[in-house]
Design a protein around this motif. Structure first.
Motif, PDB file in Angstrom:
ATOM      1  N   THR A 184       0.846  -1.193   0.000  1.00 42.88           N
ATOM      2  CA  THR A 184       0.000   0.000   0.000  1.00 42.88           C
ATOM      3  C   THR A 184       0.881   1.243   0.000  1.00 42.88           C
ATOM      4  O   THR A 184       1.711   1.414   0.900  1.00 42.88           O
ATOM      5  CB  THR A 184      -0.933   0.022   1.225  1.00 42.88           C
ATOM      6  N   TYR A 185       0.689   2.108  -1.004  1.00 42.07           N
ATOM      7  CA  TYR A 185       1.441   3.358  -1.115  1.00 42.07           C
ATOM      8  C   TYR A 185       0.626   4.505  -0.504  1.00 42.07           C
ATOM      9  O   TYR A 185      -0.595   4.596  -0.680  1.00 42.07           O
ATOM     10  CB  TYR A 185       1.706   3.712  -2.582  1.00 42.07           C
ATOM     11  N   THR A 186       1.323   5.389   0.179  1.00 33.01           N
ATOM     12  CA  THR A 186       0.779   6.693   0.565  1.00 33.01           C
ATOM     13  C   THR A 186       1.809   7.733   0.128  1.00 33.01           C
ATOM     14  O   THR A 186       2.847   7.911   0.773  1.00 33.01           O
ATOM     15  CB  THR A 186       0.542   6.779   2.083  1.00 33.01           C
ATOM     16  N   ILE A 187       1.547   8.419  -1.000  1.00 35.36           N
ATOM     17  CA  ILE A 187       2.516   9.306  -1.635  1.00 35.36           C
ATOM     18  C   ILE A 187       1.992  10.745  -1.576  1.00 35.36           C
ATOM     19  O   ILE A 187       0.848  11.012  -1.965  1.00 35.36           O
ATOM     20  CB  ILE A 187       2.784   8.903  -3.092  1.00 35.36           C
ATOM     21  N   SER A 188       2.811  11.654  -1.095  1.00 31.54           N
ATOM     22  CA  SER A 188       2.443  13.074  -1.099  1.00 31.54           C
ATOM     23  C   SER A 188       2.399  13.598  -2.532  1.00 31.54           C
ATOM     24  O   SER A 188       3.270  13.285  -3.352  1.00 31.54           O
ATOM     25  CB  SER A 188       3.449  13.893  -0.275  1.00 31.54           C
ATOM     26  N   GLY A 189       1.375  14.371  -2.836  1.00 33.55           N
ATOM     27  CA  GLY A 189       1.215  14.888  -4.193  1.00 33.55           C
ATOM     28  C   GLY A 189       0.379  14.006  -5.081  1.00 33.55           C
ATOM     29  O   GLY A 189       0.044  14.407  -6.203  1.00 33.55           O
ATOM     30  N   LEU A 190       0.040  12.791  -4.628  1.00 32.02           N
ATOM     31  CA  LEU A 190      -0.834  11.899  -5.382  1.00 32.02           C
ATOM     32  C   LEU A 190      -2.069  11.615  -4.539  1.00 32.02           C
ATOM     33  O   LEU A 190      -1.970  11.322  -3.340  1.00 32.02           O
ATOM     34  CB  LEU A 190      -0.130  10.584  -5.721  1.00 32.02           C
ATOM     35  N   ASP A 191      -3.213  11.744  -5.157  1.00 34.04           N
ATOM     36  CA  ASP A 191      -4.466  11.558  -4.422  1.00 34.04           C
ATOM     37  C   ASP A 191      -4.714  10.077  -4.142  1.00 34.04           C
ATOM     38  O   ASP A 191      -4.446   9.207  -4.983  1.00 34.04           O
ATOM     39  CB  ASP A 191      -5.641  12.133  -5.228  1.00 34.04           C
ATOM     40  N   GLY A 192      -5.277   9.821  -2.951  1.00 38.99           N
ATOM     41  CA  GLY A 192      -5.691   8.465  -2.598  1.00 38.99           C
ATOM     42  C   GLY A 192      -4.533   7.539  -2.291  1.00 38.99           C
ATOM     43  O   GLY A 192      -3.380   7.952  -2.136  1.00 38.99           O
ATOM     44  N   PHE A 193      -4.872   6.258  -2.217  1.00 46.50           N
ATOM     45  CA  PHE A 193      -3.902   5.219  -1.911  1.00 46.50           C
ATOM     46  C   PHE A 193      -3.790   4.278  -3.109  1.00 46.50           C
ATOM     47  O   PHE A 193      -4.736   4.069  -3.860  1.00 46.50           O
ATOM     48  CB  PHE A 193      -4.328   4.420  -0.676  1.00 46.50           C
ATOM     49  N   SER A 194      -2.638   3.733  -3.260  1.00 44.67           N
ATOM     50  CA  SER A 194      -2.400   2.730  -4.296  1.00 44.67           C
ATOM     51  C   SER A 194      -2.164   1.389  -3.620  1.00 44.67           C
ATOM     52  O   SER A 194      -1.239   1.239  -2.815  1.00 44.67           O
ATOM     53  CB  SER A 194      -1.192   3.124  -5.150  1.00 44.67           C
ATOM     54  N   ARG A 195      -3.011   0.405  -3.937  1.00 46.26           N
ATOM     55  CA  ARG A 195      -2.903  -0.925  -3.326  1.00 46.26           C
ATOM     56  C   ARG A 195      -2.743  -1.983  -4.411  1.00 46.26           C
ATOM     57  O   ARG A 195      -3.405  -1.933  -5.447  1.00 46.26           O
ATOM     58  CB  ARG A 195      -4.146  -1.252  -2.487  1.00 46.26           C
ATOM     59  N   ASP A 196      -1.899  -2.955  -4.143  1.00 51.50           N
ATOM     60  CA  ASP A 196      -1.781  -4.112  -5.017  1.00 51.50           C
ATOM     61  C   ASP A 196      -1.262  -5.289  -4.204  1.00 51.50           C
ATOM     62  O   ASP A 196      -0.853  -5.145  -3.037  1.00 51.50           O
ATOM     63  CB  ASP A 196      -0.885  -3.829  -6.217  1.00 51.50           C
ATOM     64  N   SER A 197      -1.281  -6.462  -4.813  1.00 54.52           N
ATOM     65  CA  SER A 197      -0.844  -7.680  -4.125  1.00 54.52           C
ATOM     66  C   SER A 197      -0.270  -8.650  -5.141  1.00 54.52           C
ATOM     67  O   SER A 197      -0.510  -8.543  -6.356  1.00 54.52           O
ATOM     68  CB  SER A 197      -2.003  -8.332  -3.371  1.00 54.52           C
TER      69      SER A 197
END
Length: 262
Positions: A184-197
């Protein structure tokens, strides 16, 4: 008065005496169940190897070695263990440039089939700082990446009976298995979260030191996790900005495990 005994009377008496005291050959054979040269009585013979008692002779073990192994397991073995783990996680490849090493924590449960083989179920998670550049260094993204793993591994414990006395109580083992990994990514400047598995493979080794008269143990474990996330070797982030380095690699961890034996 004189009694006259005729020759016929004497012959009849001799015949009756012969019948009573001298049985014929067929009668003797019938009584003994054998030929005429055997003695005229029966002998009962018992072979101890052929005797079978279903109550005293029953055993659930096919061989004595199987019975000895089970007795040794019930006396010295463990049915299952549970342990709390803490340590550090690192990365390889381009992941090592984008992700920072950090602490990881988890819990492990092992079920023992015998003294040598066990099935381990583990849950492990940790957060790491992340930073990468795009468009030839014109922009930098920073944030956090969380990695969670659920592992199913087989552990094989090595035999230490032939080593020195001080090392015989140690329990070294090898492990291999499968894992399900979540990122799970939490990146400043990008909206929301990025999840993968993704699915992956585990290989590693460890060592357990008995504590509290073998009721607990202190373990040290190192494992390498081979993973292949869906965005590995892709050059773009958010569909538009080109990464300076593709995100690809694997990760490993070093853990200290404090567990209880049951």
């Amino acid at each position: 008065m004189k009694t006259t005994v005729s020759f016929s009377h004497i012959a009849l008496i001799a015949f009756l005496v012969g019948v009573v005291f001298s049985p014929d050959q067929s009668s003797a054979s019938y009584l003994t169940g054998s030929s005429s040269d055997q003695k005229p009585y029966l002998l009962a013979q018992v072979d101890p190897d052929e005797a079978y008692d279903p109550f005293t002779d029953y055993s659930e073990f096919d061989e004595e070695s199987d019975e000895e192994a089970d007795i040794n397991f019930f006396r010295n073995g463990r049915f299952f263990t549970i342990g709390l783990a803490g340590g550090t996680r690192g990365f390889t490849g381009n992941f090592a440039d984008a992700y920072g090493s950090g602490p990881t924590f988890g819990i492990f449960l092992s079920y023992f089939f015998d003294l040598r083989l066990a099935l381990s179920l583990g849950f492990q998670t940790g957060d790491h700082g992340v930073g990468f550049t795009v468009n030839n260094g014109s922009k930098t993204y920073t944030g956090n990446v969380s990695l969670t793993a659920i592992n199913f591994d087989l552990k094989y414990y090595l035999n230490t009976q032939n080593v020195t006395r001080g090392l015989a109580d140690l329990n070294p083992y090898l492990l291999a298995g499968l894992g399900q990994f979540y990122r799970t990514y939490t990146i400043s400047g990008l909206d929301g979260f990025s999840r993968d598995s993704t699915m992956g493979f585990d290989v590693g080794a460890g060592l357990e030191i008995p504590l509290m008269r073998k009721k607990a143990y202190l373990g040290i474990q190192a494992a390498y996790h081979y993973v292949n996330f869906s965005d590995e070797n892709k050059s773009f982030i958010d569909g538009t900005e080109k990464l300076d380095k593709n995100l690809a690699g694997d990760f490993y961890d070093f853990l200290v495990i404090l567990g209880m034996n049951f």
